[in-house]
Design an enzyme around this catalytic site. Structure first.
Site, PDB file in Angstrom:
ATOM      1  N   SER A  41       0.820  -1.218   0.000  1.00 30.03           N
ATOM      2  CA  SER A  41       0.000   0.000   0.000  1.00 30.03           C
ATOM      3  C   SER A  41       0.851   1.263   0.000  1.00 30.03           C
ATOM      4  CB  SER A  41      -0.948   0.020   1.193  1.00 30.03           C
ATOM      5  OG  SER A  41      -1.917  -0.995   1.052  1.00 30.03           O
ATOM      6  N   CYS A  42       1.940   1.236   0.735  1.00 32.70           N
ATOM      7  CA  CYS A  42       2.816   2.415   0.801  1.00 32.70           C
ATOM      8  C   CYS A  42       3.505   2.649  -0.544  1.00 32.70           C
ATOM      9  CB  CYS A  42       3.837   2.258   1.923  1.00 32.70           C
ATOM     10  SG  CYS A  42       3.062   2.195   3.555  1.00 32.70           S
ATOM     11  N   THR A  43       3.854   1.578  -1.225  1.00 31.57           N
ATOM     12  CA  THR A  43       4.463   1.695  -2.546  1.00 31.57           C
ATOM     13  C   THR A  43       3.448   2.265  -3.534  1.00 31.57           C
ATOM     14  OG1 THR A  43       6.014  -0.096  -2.114  1.00 31.57           O
ATOM     15  CG2 THR A  43       5.571   0.427  -4.425  1.00 31.57           C
TER      16      THR A  43
ATOM     17  N   ALA B 139       3.035   6.030  -2.769  1.00 32.07           N
ATOM     18  CA  ALA B 139       4.213   6.805  -3.199  1.00 32.07           C
ATOM     19  C   ALA B 139       4.261   6.904  -4.724  1.00 32.07           C
ATOM     20  CB  ALA B 139       5.483   6.171  -2.653  1.00 32.07           C
TER      21      ALA B 139
END
Length: 161
Positions: free
Chosen positions: A46-48, A51
């Site tokens: 999710s963070c990738t 970003a």
């Protein structure tokens, strides 16, 4: 002394080590709008996605006089790997002791697979050119979030923020 973060108030200033090797302060960006996004961990799915969504729209934000800053507890070395792997064109800030996450009230109890722990709650803040917090999203879902943030800045006009 605890600050209460609220819309219409001055955003808490801070100084953190950045992925460009410098120590940056929020106040360094006065005169520009700032999208400050807090995320749990580099290289996670999710963070990738989040970003990379910011990466893909970074020129649109730049065209609206808006700087993107990402904050997590990851080290600068890990941030640099994340930036290199995904060609991220904005600064990532290392909040290893979670002090800034606490300032912005995103250091929260979380639950995963039945276990409770403290961690960063995925959140985004828009800070205007004068350093005033004008919008926040907390406990957000990644899907369509970057578009929503961009639309907020567009619809409020860079000059009005």
């Amino acid at each position: 002394m605890t600050l209460k973060i609220e819309i219409g108030a001055r955003a808490p200033d801070f100084k953190l080590e950045a992925s460009n090797g410098e120590r940056v302060k929020l106040s360094d960006f006065k005169g520009k709008n700032v999208v400050l996004f807090f995320y749990p961990k580099d290289m996670t799915p999710s963070c990738t996605t989040e970003a990379c969504d910011f990466r893909d729209r970074s020129d649109d934000f730049k065209g609206l006089n808006t700087v993107i800053l990402g904050v997590s507890m990851d080290s600068i070395a890990r941030h640099q790997k994340f930036i290199e792997k995904y060609d991220l064109p904005f600064l990532l800030l290392a909040d290893e002791d979670h002090k800034v996450a606490e300032l912005y009230e995103v250091w929260q109890w979380k639950k995963l697979y039945g276990k409770e722990f403290m961690g960063i709650e995925r959140s985004t803040f828009v800070i205007n050119k004068k350093g005033i917090l004008v919008k926040e999203w907390r406990k957000l879902r990644v899907k369509n979030h970057v578009e929503e943030a961009l639309e907020y800045i567009r619809s409020h006009g860079s000059a009005k923020l």
